[in-house]
Design a protein around this motif. Structure first.
Motif, PDB file in Angstrom:
ATOM      1  N   ASP A  90     -16.356  -0.703  -0.367  1.00  0.00           N
ATOM      2  CA  ASP A  90     -14.975  -0.325  -0.106  1.00  0.00           C
ATOM      3  C   ASP A  90     -14.052  -1.536  -0.017  1.00  0.00           C
ATOM      4  O   ASP A  90     -12.832  -1.372   0.072  1.00  0.00           O
ATOM      5  CB  ASP A  90     -14.865   0.480   1.194  1.00  0.00           C
ATOM      6  CG  ASP A  90     -15.596   1.808   1.124  1.00  0.00           C
ATOM      7  OD1 ASP A  90     -15.507   2.484   0.084  1.00  0.00           O
ATOM      8  OD2 ASP A  90     -16.246   2.169   2.126  1.00  0.00           O
ATOM      9  N   THR A  91     -14.611  -2.734  -0.017  1.00  0.00           N
ATOM     10  CA  THR A  91     -13.814  -3.945   0.079  1.00  0.00           C
ATOM     11  C   THR A  91     -12.858  -4.054  -1.107  1.00  0.00           C
ATOM     12  O   THR A  91     -13.283  -4.031  -2.260  1.00  0.00           O
ATOM     13  CB  THR A  91     -14.714  -5.182   0.139  1.00  0.00           C
ATOM     14  OG1 THR A  91     -15.495  -5.140   1.335  1.00  0.00           O
ATOM     15  CG2 THR A  91     -13.893  -6.458   0.125  1.00  0.00           C
ATOM     16  N   ALA A  92     -11.573  -4.175  -0.817  1.00  0.00           N
ATOM     17  CA  ALA A  92     -10.552  -4.235  -1.855  1.00  0.00           C
ATOM     18  C   ALA A  92      -9.186  -4.400  -1.205  1.00  0.00           C
ATOM     19  O   ALA A  92      -9.055  -4.287   0.017  1.00  0.00           O
ATOM     20  CB  ALA A  92     -10.563  -2.967  -2.712  1.00  0.00           C
ATOM     21  N   VAL A  93      -8.193  -4.658  -2.030  1.00  0.00           N
ATOM     22  CA  VAL A  93      -6.807  -4.544  -1.597  1.00  0.00           C
ATOM     23  C   VAL A  93      -6.384  -3.103  -1.810  1.00  0.00           C
ATOM     24  O   VAL A  93      -6.534  -2.562  -2.907  1.00  0.00           O
ATOM     25  CB  VAL A  93      -5.878  -5.494  -2.364  1.00  0.00           C
ATOM     26  CG1 VAL A  93      -4.424  -5.296  -1.929  1.00  0.00           C
ATOM     27  CG2 VAL A  93      -6.297  -6.940  -2.135  1.00  0.00           C
ATOM     28  N   TYR A  94      -5.872  -2.486  -0.773  1.00  0.00           N
ATOM     29  CA  TYR A  94      -5.468  -1.085  -0.828  1.00  0.00           C
ATOM     30  C   TYR A  94      -3.954  -0.991  -0.973  1.00  0.00           C
ATOM     31  O   TYR A  94      -3.205  -1.628  -0.230  1.00  0.00           O
ATOM     32  CB  TYR A  94      -5.928  -0.342   0.422  1.00  0.00           C
ATOM     33  CG  TYR A  94      -7.401  -0.002   0.394  1.00  0.00           C
ATOM     34  CD1 TYR A  94      -7.832   1.311   0.213  1.00  0.00           C
ATOM     35  CD2 TYR A  94      -8.362  -0.998   0.526  1.00  0.00           C
ATOM     36  CE1 TYR A  94      -9.182   1.618   0.163  1.00  0.00           C
ATOM     37  CE2 TYR A  94      -9.712  -0.701   0.469  1.00  0.00           C
ATOM     38  CZ  TYR A  94     -10.119   0.611   0.291  1.00  0.00           C
ATOM     39  OH  TYR A  94     -11.460   0.922   0.252  1.00  0.00           O
ATOM     40  N   TYR A  95      -3.513  -0.183  -1.929  1.00  0.00           N
ATOM     41  CA  TYR A  95      -2.101   0.007  -2.227  1.00  0.00           C
ATOM     42  C   TYR A  95      -1.713   1.471  -2.056  1.00  0.00           C
ATOM     43  O   TYR A  95      -2.493   2.359  -2.382  1.00  0.00           O
ATOM     44  CB  TYR A  95      -1.779  -0.385  -3.673  1.00  0.00           C
ATOM     45  CG  TYR A  95      -2.082  -1.814  -4.033  1.00  0.00           C
ATOM     46  CD1 TYR A  95      -1.105  -2.794  -3.915  1.00  0.00           C
ATOM     47  CD2 TYR A  95      -3.335  -2.175  -4.512  1.00  0.00           C
ATOM     48  CE1 TYR A  95      -1.374  -4.104  -4.256  1.00  0.00           C
ATOM     49  CE2 TYR A  95      -3.616  -3.485  -4.859  1.00  0.00           C
ATOM     50  CZ  TYR A  95      -2.633  -4.443  -4.733  1.00  0.00           C
ATOM     51  OH  TYR A  95      -2.902  -5.745  -5.084  1.00  0.00           O
TER      52      TYR A  95
END
Length: 120
Positions: A90-95
């Protein structure tokens, strides 16, 4: 000027939870839909979830179904993403983004993103 601001990201261990927020401003009417997306380095942007503003109807990507919950607060012009049982993938930049088209899938305005990092 339309603006979306995400918040709530951070560093957590696998199995823990985070709640993301996205507040919108600069528009007279509520968006037809708001969505959450995520993008990890080297990967394409991935759809996570969306909510229809008027009805509250929700839709989730298979990868997060059963773990994430999208919701909105009409009075605060804010959409949330409750993320439970987080996994390293789930690691990510969330927009967050708005979609005012007749059918889902065309997002016009986007926030700056908030980093979510899940350690194992």
């Amino acid at each position: 000027q339309v603006q979306l601001v995400e918040s709530g990201g951070g560093l957590v261990q696998a199995g823990e939870s985070l709640k993301l927020s996205c507040a919108y401003s600069g528009r007279t009417f509520s968006p037809k839909r708001m969505g959450w997306f995520r993008q990890a380095p080297g990967n394409e942007r991935e759809f996570v979830s969306r909510i229809t503003w008027s009805s509250g109807s929700t839709y989730y990507a298979d990868s997060v179904k059963g773990r994430f919950t999208i919701s909105r607060d009409n009075a605060k012009n804010t959409v949330f993403l409750q993320m439970n049982n987080l996994k390293p993938e789930d690691t990510a930049v969330y927009y967050c983004a708005t979609d005012d088209s007749p059918f889902p899938g065309r997002y016009d305005y986007w926030g700056q993103g908030t980093q979510v990092t899940v350690s194992s």
